[in-house]
Scaffold this motif. Structure first.
Motif, PDB file in Angstrom:
ATOM      1  N   ASP A 129       0.818  -1.220   0.000  1.00  0.00           N
ATOM      2  CA  ASP A 129       0.000   0.000   0.000  1.00  0.00           C
ATOM      3  C   ASP A 129       0.849   1.266   0.000  1.00  0.00           C
ATOM      4  OD1 ASP A 129      -2.446  -1.394   0.095  1.00  0.00           O
ATOM      5  OD2 ASP A 129      -2.262  -1.643   2.270  1.00  0.00           O
ATOM      6  N   ALA A 130       2.144   1.136   0.240  1.00  0.00           N
ATOM      7  CA  ALA A 130       3.018   2.307   0.276  1.00  0.00           C
ATOM      8  C   ALA A 130       3.134   2.907  -1.119  1.00  0.00           C
ATOM      9  CB  ALA A 130       4.395   1.929   0.805  1.00  0.00           C
ATOM     10  N   GLY A 131       3.118   4.223  -1.170  1.00  0.00           N
ATOM     11  CA  GLY A 131       3.243   4.896  -2.458  1.00  0.00           C
ATOM     12  C   GLY A 131       2.503   6.220  -2.471  1.00  0.00           C
ATOM     13  N   VAL A 132       2.248   6.716  -3.671  1.00  0.00           N
ATOM     14  CA  VAL A 132       1.640   8.035  -3.873  1.00  0.00           C
ATOM     15  C   VAL A 132       0.161   7.883  -4.217  1.00  0.00           C
ATOM     16  CG1 VAL A 132       1.679  10.148  -5.254  1.00  0.00           C
ATOM     17  CG2 VAL A 132       3.824   9.028  -4.621  1.00  0.00           C
ATOM     18  N   TYR A 133      -0.676   8.600  -3.459  1.00  0.00           N
ATOM     19  CA  TYR A 133      -2.115   8.645  -3.700  1.00  0.00           C
ATOM     20  C   TYR A 133      -2.469  10.047  -4.207  1.00  0.00           C
ATOM     21  CZ  TYR A 133      -2.448   4.281  -1.087  1.00  0.00           C
ATOM     22  OH  TYR A 133      -2.299   2.979  -0.661  1.00  0.00           O
ATOM     23  N   THR A 134      -3.276  10.093  -5.244  1.00  0.00           N
ATOM     24  CA  THR A 134      -3.660  11.371  -5.854  1.00  0.00           C
ATOM     25  C   THR A 134      -5.136  11.638  -5.636  1.00  0.00           C
ATOM     26  OG1 THR A 134      -1.959  11.141  -7.574  1.00  0.00           O
ATOM     27  CG2 THR A 134      -3.727  12.739  -7.976  1.00  0.00           C
ATOM     28  N   CYS A 135      -5.418  12.811  -5.070  1.00  0.00           N
ATOM     29  CA  CYS A 135      -6.791  13.271  -4.861  1.00  0.00           C
ATOM     30  C   CYS A 135      -7.141  14.207  -6.025  1.00  0.00           C
ATOM     31  CB  CYS A 135      -6.873  13.995  -3.520  1.00  0.00           C
ATOM     32  SG  CYS A 135      -8.483  14.709  -3.157  1.00  0.00           S
ATOM     33  N   PHE A 136      -8.116  13.821  -6.815  1.00  0.00           N
ATOM     34  CA  PHE A 136      -8.423  14.515  -8.065  1.00  0.00           C
ATOM     35  C   PHE A 136      -9.834  15.080  -8.027  1.00  0.00           C
ATOM     36  CE2 PHE A 136     -10.472  14.291 -12.201  1.00  0.00           C
ATOM     37  CZ  PHE A 136      -9.589  14.925 -13.038  1.00  0.00           C
ATOM     38  N   GLY A 137     -10.021  16.308  -8.548  1.00  0.00           N
ATOM     39  CA  GLY A 137     -11.346  16.923  -8.584  1.00  0.00           C
ATOM     40  C   GLY A 137     -11.580  17.693  -9.866  1.00  0.00           C
ATOM     41  N   LYS A 138     -12.853  17.705 -10.325  1.00  0.00           N
ATOM     42  CA  LYS A 138     -13.225  18.433 -11.535  1.00  0.00           C
ATOM     43  C   LYS A 138     -14.603  19.040 -11.332  1.00  0.00           C
ATOM     44  CE  LYS A 138     -14.146  16.045 -15.249  1.00  0.00           C
ATOM     45  NZ  LYS A 138     -13.961  15.237 -16.477  1.00  0.00           N
ATOM     46  N   ASN A 139     -14.679  20.381 -11.432  1.00  0.00           N
ATOM     47  CA  ASN A 139     -15.917  21.110 -11.167  1.00  0.00           C
ATOM     48  C   ASN A 139     -16.485  21.676 -12.473  1.00  0.00           C
ATOM     49  OD1 ASN A 139     -17.996  22.472  -9.939  1.00  0.00           O
ATOM     50  ND2 ASN A 139     -16.727  24.129  -9.128  1.00  0.00           N
ATOM     51  N   PRO A 140     -17.646  21.197 -12.934  1.00  0.00           N
ATOM     52  CA  PRO A 140     -18.231  21.701 -14.186  1.00  0.00           C
ATOM     53  C   PRO A 140     -18.482  23.210 -14.175  1.00  0.00           C
ATOM     54  CG  PRO A 140     -19.322  19.679 -13.514  1.00  0.00           C
ATOM     55  CD  PRO A 140     -18.427  20.074 -12.386  1.00  0.00           C
ATOM     56  N   LYS A 141     -18.619  23.821 -13.001  1.00  0.00           N
ATOM     57  CA  LYS A 141     -18.886  25.255 -12.940  1.00  0.00           C
ATOM     58  C   LYS A 141     -17.685  26.089 -13.397  1.00  0.00           C
ATOM     59  CE  LYS A 141     -21.377  27.228  -9.865  1.00  0.00           C
ATOM     60  NZ  LYS A 141     -21.956  27.788  -8.621  1.00  0.00           N
ATOM     61  N   GLU A 142     -16.535  25.483 -13.478  1.00  0.00           N
ATOM     62  CA  GLU A 142     -15.359  26.202 -13.982  1.00  0.00           C
ATOM     63  C   GLU A 142     -14.821  25.512 -15.233  1.00  0.00           C
ATOM     64  OE1 GLU A 142     -11.808  25.952 -11.664  1.00  0.00           O
ATOM     65  OE2 GLU A 142     -12.562  24.313 -10.454  1.00  0.00           O
ATOM     66  N   LYS A 143     -15.745  25.110 -16.090  1.00  0.00           N
ATOM     67  CA  LYS A 143     -15.430  24.524 -17.396  1.00  0.00           C
ATOM     68  C   LYS A 143     -14.576  23.269 -17.270  1.00  0.00           C
ATOM     69  CE  LYS A 143     -15.774  28.978 -19.760  1.00  0.00           C
ATOM     70  NZ  LYS A 143     -15.117  29.972 -20.638  1.00  0.00           N
ATOM     71  N   ASP A 144     -14.891  22.464 -16.253  1.00  0.00           N
ATOM     72  CA  ASP A 144     -14.277  21.138 -16.081  1.00  0.00           C
ATOM     73  C   ASP A 144     -12.753  21.181 -15.965  1.00  0.00           C
ATOM     74  OD1 ASP A 144     -16.705  19.864 -16.049  1.00  0.00           O
ATOM     75  OD2 ASP A 144     -16.720  19.516 -18.210  1.00  0.00           O
ATOM     76  N   LYS A 145     -12.231  22.231 -15.330  1.00  0.00           N
ATOM     77  CA  LYS A 145     -10.789  22.254 -15.094  1.00  0.00           C
ATOM     78  C   LYS A 145     -10.413  21.208 -14.052  1.00  0.00           C
ATOM     79  CE  LYS A 145      -9.948  27.105 -16.230  1.00  0.00           C
ATOM     80  NZ  LYS A 145      -9.440  28.425 -15.727  1.00  0.00           N
ATOM     81  N   ASN A 146      -9.252  20.597 -14.247  1.00  0.00           N
ATOM     82  CA  ASN A 146      -8.808  19.544 -13.346  1.00  0.00           C
ATOM     83  C   ASN A 146      -7.908  20.112 -12.239  1.00  0.00           C
ATOM     84  OD1 ASN A 146     -10.102  17.755 -15.042  1.00  0.00           O
ATOM     85  ND2 ASN A 146      -8.252  17.303 -16.221  1.00  0.00           N
ATOM     86  N   HIS A 147      -8.108  19.592 -11.040  1.00  0.00           N
ATOM     87  CA  HIS A 147      -7.279  19.981  -9.907  1.00  0.00           C
ATOM     88  C   HIS A 147      -6.921  18.712  -9.131  1.00  0.00           C
ATOM     89  CE1 HIS A 147      -8.350  24.256 -10.441  1.00  0.00           C
ATOM     90  NE2 HIS A 147      -9.524  23.764 -10.797  1.00  0.00           N
ATOM     91  N   SER A 148      -5.733  18.679  -8.560  1.00  0.00           N
ATOM     92  CA  SER A 148      -5.323  17.473  -7.842  1.00  0.00           C
ATOM     93  C   SER A 148      -4.308  17.813  -6.759  1.00  0.00           C
ATOM     94  CB  SER A 148      -4.719  16.441  -8.806  1.00  0.00           C
ATOM     95  OG  SER A 148      -3.562  16.972  -9.431  1.00  0.00           O
ATOM     96  N   ALA A 149      -4.156  16.886  -5.828  1.00  0.00           N
ATOM     97  CA  ALA A 149      -3.159  16.979  -4.756  1.00  0.00           C
ATOM     98  C   ALA A 149      -2.694  15.563  -4.452  1.00  0.00           C
ATOM     99  CB  ALA A 149      -3.746  17.640  -3.510  1.00  0.00           C
ATOM    100  N   ILE A 150      -1.460  15.435  -4.013  1.00  0.00           N
ATOM    101  CA  ILE A 150      -0.913  14.097  -3.776  1.00  0.00           C
ATOM    102  C   ILE A 150      -0.625  13.890  -2.294  1.00  0.00           C
ATOM    103  CG2 ILE A 150       0.087  13.981  -6.082  1.00  0.00           C
ATOM    104  CD1 ILE A 150       2.819  14.561  -4.827  1.00  0.00           C
TER     105      ILE A 150
END
Length: 229
Positions: A129-150
């Motif tokens: 289970d060790a490693g990098v996890y990415t939290c990803f989000g996309k909000n249609p109200k801002e033209k589906d721009k992608n945002h993420s954090a690790i």
């Protein structure tokens, strides 16, 4: 038409005022667009966990323009291959998703839309289970721009015991020096106080002694017996 108002826009403002208003509006819109959606895994985006323990993999989101049908997902980087951990859609602010899909074992979603939280628990962690996890989000109200954090998870056999000997020595030296400095200042102030009192007492003695001498020598202020004719 008045000559002063000739050439002035019908909006009632001067060209400079209109330009300033437009600039401020563009600036506000730009700030909101830049910070429309933000994903965060905390101030310390990593964790060291003991093999077999249960850990929280955190992530929160924030938006200054609000959300609508916010799509989020968690992914795990498995030797270069991104594996989906969980995903769902949050209809709007403070509304919980109807269903959260979980794609890995020992994963439990514990997020809450009321707290803008999309974290999950990982039970009985293993070294795999060790490693990098990415939290990803996309909000249609801002033209589906992608945002993420690790977030990085380290799995160890046992937690390392930190040797604080050097820290204790340094803290003791600093504390001892501060105590010595305070004692020195107190002793100095006390010595100055005693010397001031002695000097004041010596002055009083000199004044008294001077008065006695003047009296004995018949100077002004002294009492003498007039001689008989």
């Amino acid at each position: 038409m008045d000559a002063q108002n000739r050439g002035r826009p019908r909006g009632g403002g001067t060209p400079s005022e209109i330009t300033l208003s437009c600039f401020l509006l563009i600036l506000i819109i730009g700030v909101c667009c830049v910070h429309a959606l933000e994903m965060s895994t905390g101030k310390v985006p990593f964790l060291e966990a003991v093999n077999g323990s249960t850990v929280l993999i955190p992530c929160t989101y924030a938006s200054c323009i609000g959300i609508k049908d916010l799509y989020f997902k968690w992914e795990f980087n498995d030797n270069g291959t991104m594996q989906k951990v969980a995903d769902s859609v949050i209809p709007m602010d403070n509304v919980e998703p109807s269903k959260v899909n979980v794609y890995r074992e020992r994963v439990e979603y514990v997020g809450s839309s009321k707290r803008n939280n999309i974290s999950f628990l990982l039970w009985n962690v293993t070294f795999e289970d060790a490693g990098v996890y990415t939290c990803f989000g996309k909000n249609p109200k801002e033209k589906d721009k992608n945002h993420s954090a690790i977030f990085t998870l380290y799995v160890v056999e046992e937690l390392r015991v930190v040797d604080n000997t050097l820290t204790i020595i340094i803290a003791s030296c600093v504390g001892g020096f501060i105590a010595f400095l305070m004692a020195f200042m107190l002793l100095k102030n006390f010595t100055l106080f005693v010397l001031a009192k002695l000097e004041e007492k010596n002055k009083e003695c000199l004044v008294t002694s001077s008065g006695i001498d003047n009296t004995e020598n018949g100077l002004s202020g002294s009492k003498t017996t007039p001689k008989k004719a």
